[in-house]
Scaffold this motif. Structure first.
Motif, short mmCIF file in Angstrom:
data_model
loop_
_atom_site.label_atom_id
_atom_site.label_comp_id
_atom_site.label_asym_id
_atom_site.label_seq_id
_atom_site.Cartn_x
_atom_site.Cartn_y
_atom_site.Cartn_z
N PRO A 194 4.04 -4.57 3.13
CA PRO A 194 4.72 -3.53 2.45
C PRO A 194 3.98 -2.11 2.32
O PRO A 194 2.89 -2.01 1.82
N TYR A 195 4.71 -1.10 2.95
CA TYR A 195 3.80 0.15 2.81
C TYR A 195 4.67 1.32 2.76
O TYR A 195 5.94 1.25 3.45
N ALA A 196 4.38 2.47 2.16
CA ALA A 196 5.21 3.63 2.20
C ALA A 196 4.21 4.85 2.27
O ALA A 196 3.05 4.75 1.78
N VAL A 197 4.55 6.20 2.67
CA VAL A 197 3.69 7.19 2.68
C VAL A 197 4.46 8.14 1.68
O VAL A 197 5.80 8.44 1.88
N GLN A 198 3.33 9.07 0.89
CA GLN A 198 3.89 9.98 0.13
C GLN A 198 3.43 11.21 0.41
O GLN A 198 2.18 11.33 0.41
N TYR A 199 3.96 12.18 0.82
CA TYR A 199 3.72 13.49 1.28
C TYR A 199 3.63 14.46 -0.12
O TYR A 199 4.41 15.01 -0.74
N GLY B 129 9.76 2.11 -3.95
CA GLY B 129 10.19 1.70 -2.45
C GLY B 129 9.20 0.78 -2.03
O GLY B 129 9.71 -0.23 -1.34
N VAL B 130 8.11 0.90 -2.34
CA VAL B 130 6.98 -0.43 -2.03
C VAL B 130 7.27 -1.74 -2.81
O VAL B 130 7.44 -2.71 -2.17
N ALA B 131 7.47 -1.43 -3.96
CA ALA B 131 7.74 -2.61 -5.00
C ALA B 131 8.95 -3.49 -4.26
O ALA B 131 8.89 -4.73 -4.20
N LYS B 132 10.00 -2.63 -3.76
CA LYS B 132 10.98 -3.64 -3.45
C LYS B 132 10.62 -4.37 -1.98
O LYS B 132 11.14 -5.48 -1.92
N GLN B 133 9.64 -3.77 -1.27
CA GLN B 133 9.31 -4.25 0.05
C GLN B 133 8.51 -5.32 -0.36
O GLN B 133 8.68 -6.56 0.38
N VAL B 134 7.96 -5.17 -1.46
CA VAL B 134 6.77 -6.61 -1.66
C VAL B 134 7.58 -7.78 -2.32
O VAL B 134 7.44 -8.95 -1.96
N LEU B 135 8.85 -7.32 -3.12
CA LEU B 135 9.44 -8.56 -3.66
C LEU B 135 10.43 -9.25 -2.72
O LEU B 135 10.47 -10.36 -2.53
N LEU B 136 10.89 -8.23 -1.53
CA LEU B 136 11.63 -8.73 -0.61
C LEU B 136 10.71 -9.85 0.41
O LEU B 136 10.98 -10.77 0.93
N VAL C 91 0.82 -1.26 0.04
CA VAL C 91 0.01 0.11 -0.06
C VAL C 91 0.88 1.08 -0.02
O VAL C 91 2.03 1.35 0.61
N ILE C 92 0.36 2.20 -0.86
CA ILE C 92 1.16 3.49 -0.68
C ILE C 92 -0.10 4.66 -0.39
O ILE C 92 -1.02 4.65 -0.95
N PHE C 93 0.41 5.12 0.97
CA PHE C 93 -0.72 6.14 1.54
C PHE C 93 -0.25 7.48 0.87
O PHE C 93 0.83 8.05 1.17
N VAL C 94 -0.89 8.22 0.00
CA VAL C 94 -0.76 9.47 -0.48
C VAL C 94 -1.42 10.32 0.50
O VAL C 94 -2.69 10.49 0.50
N ALA C 95 -0.64 11.24 1.05
CA ALA C 95 -1.13 12.46 1.88
C ALA C 95 -1.31 13.71 1.25
O ALA C 95 -0.02 13.93 0.51
N ASP C 96 -1.93 14.64 1.69
CA ASP C 96 -2.18 15.98 1.02
C ASP C 96 -1.52 16.77 1.97
O ASP C 96 -1.61 16.71 3.13
N SER C 97 -0.34 17.49 1.53
CA SER C 97 0.37 18.02 2.45
C SER C 97 -0.33 19.68 2.84
O SER C 97 0.24 20.15 3.87
N GLN C 98 -1.30 19.96 2.35
CA GLN C 98 -1.86 21.24 2.62
C GLN C 98 -2.51 21.11 4.12
O GLN C 98 -3.06 20.08 4.49
N ILE C 99 -2.07 22.10 4.84
CA ILE C 99 -2.49 22.15 6.12
C ILE C 99 -3.95 21.91 6.35
O ILE C 99 -4.24 21.16 7.32
N GLU C 100 -4.68 22.44 5.58
CA GLU C 100 -6.29 22.30 5.89
C GLU C 100 -6.74 20.91 5.57
O GLU C 100 -7.94 20.54 5.69
N ARG C 101 -5.86 20.12 5.06
CA ARG C 101 -6.31 18.74 4.62
C ARG C 101 -5.61 17.74 5.52
O ARG C 101 -6.00 16.53 5.36
#
Lengths: 165, 195
Positions: free
Chosen positions: B135-140, B182-189, B99-109
């Motif tokens: 396998p998990y990573a966060v994208q700001y 980043g996540v693909a690598k974790q998945v394969l490992l 999973v890739i968690f995409v976070a919205d960097s704007q303060i109001e979000r």
């Protein structure tokens, strides 16, 4: 990791392929597909040249998942058969043993009745094959054995980095 | 749930982009689609509303190359971010490998990010998964916008376990491939551990 991965070896694949070929022929179908519930294409038979099989697999699984969601809202366990009728071609989708999805695309050379009949037979055979695969995987898990020709055995960071070049 | 086919020598894995509405999940996929060679990718399928909001999911099959003679395929999915599509989000997480968690960097979000992360945890738990074990990573994402929260603060709120994180500007591709890799690598490992 929850759930178990689907690992398929050549002999199992041949058996599945044999069943699909037979169904393709006996049902007078254009194309027959087998897809896992997560949207990955397992095998196909018939003329797949003009069809984007990967997309079809993913959308079919989405379709089954959405229908399953609707079923549960209505207190049904699952709707096991979906049928879409088109002007020229039709698509018959059925869930086998809660695990895989069998898709038959057929035109005017066949009929819904024939397809349903043949699918029922093929489904029984396919369910048996997948039971075998599942019990084999379970056994391997207990024994902790790894396949001799596993692509992962010696996988290195470099191998993975190379994928992204 | 990966699918390893020894007959056709293929490895198939499923990665899901999760996050609140309008955080840029679809934009991530669109950038990947734009930048990969035609022979490596399938069609980008978007089941979206007329106003281009994701209705069910986006799907992009990606064939990255070979590892030890096995073709490695990643199936990338996005969930619909809007709160009321909860039922659909659950379905798409079925059989997920990473999973890739995409976070919205704007303060109001920030609140929307936290709500979506809770939703992810609940939906994964329902299927017996945990963010910590997957396998998990966060994208700001949206780092180029004016009113964004500092990364340290976002890590405190959205990444208490200190997993891999990336800064992103999805429309121009900043961080997009890095996160996927980043996540693909974790998945394969992870697969390496089991097979």
């Amino acid at each position: 990791m929850a759930g178990s991965d689907l690992v398929m070896h050549d002999n199992e694949f041949q058996k599945i392929d044999g069943e699909l070929q037979r169904l393709h022929q006996q049902a007078n179908a254009n194309v027959v597909f087998l897809v896992d519930k997560n949207g990955q294409l397992i095998a196909s038979a018939g003329d797949t040249h003009n069809i984007d099989t990967t997309s079809l697999a993913s959308l079919t699984a989405g379709n089954i998942a959405a229908t399953g969601g609707i079923a549960r809202l209505l207190g049904e366990k699952e709707f096991t058969i979906l049928f879409h009728e088109g002007e020229k071609d039709n698509i018959h989708i059925s869930l086998i043993g809660q695990r895989v999805i069998l898709v038959v695309i057929f035109g005017q050379r066949s009929s819904l009745g024939l397809v349903r009949l043949r699918v029922k037979k093929a489904a029984e055979a396919l369910a048996r094959i997948f039971d075998e695969i599942a019990s084999k995987a379970e056994k391997e898990k207990v024994e902790g054995g790894k396949s001799a020709d596993s692509p992962f055995a010696e996988i290195s960071d470099e191998d993975i980095d190379n994928l992204f070049k | 749930m990966s699918f390893i086919n020894y007959s056709s020598r293929e490895i198939n894995c499923k990665i899901v982009y999760y996050g609140p509405g309008l955080c840029g999940k679809t934009t991530n996929l669109q950038f990947i689609y734009k930048k990969t060679n035609p022979e490596q990718k399938g069609k980008l399928i978007s089941l979206a509303t007329e106003s281009e909001r994701t209705l069910f999911f986006d799907f992009l099959p990606l064939a990255l190359g070979d590892i030890r003679g096995f073709k490695v395929r990643f199936h990338l999915y996005t969930v619909p971010g809007q709160v009321f599509y909860a039922a659909s989000r659950k379905l798409i997480l079925k059989g997920v490998d990473g999973v890739i968690f995409v976070a919205d960097s704007q303060i109001e979000r920030m609140e929307a990010n936290m709500e979506s992360l809770d939703d992810l945890r609940i939906n994964l738990a329902e299927q017996g998964y945990a963010v910590e074990k997957l396998p998990y990573a966060v994208q700001y994402n949206k780092r180029d916008l004016p009113r964004v929260a500092p990364v340290e603060e976002m890590n405190k709120l959205l990444n208490v376990n200190g997993v891999q994180w990336f800064e992103g500007v999805a429309p121009t591709g900043v961080g997009v491939f890095e996160t996927l890799k980043g996540v693909a690598k974790q998945v394969l490992l992870e697969l390496k551990k089991h097979y």
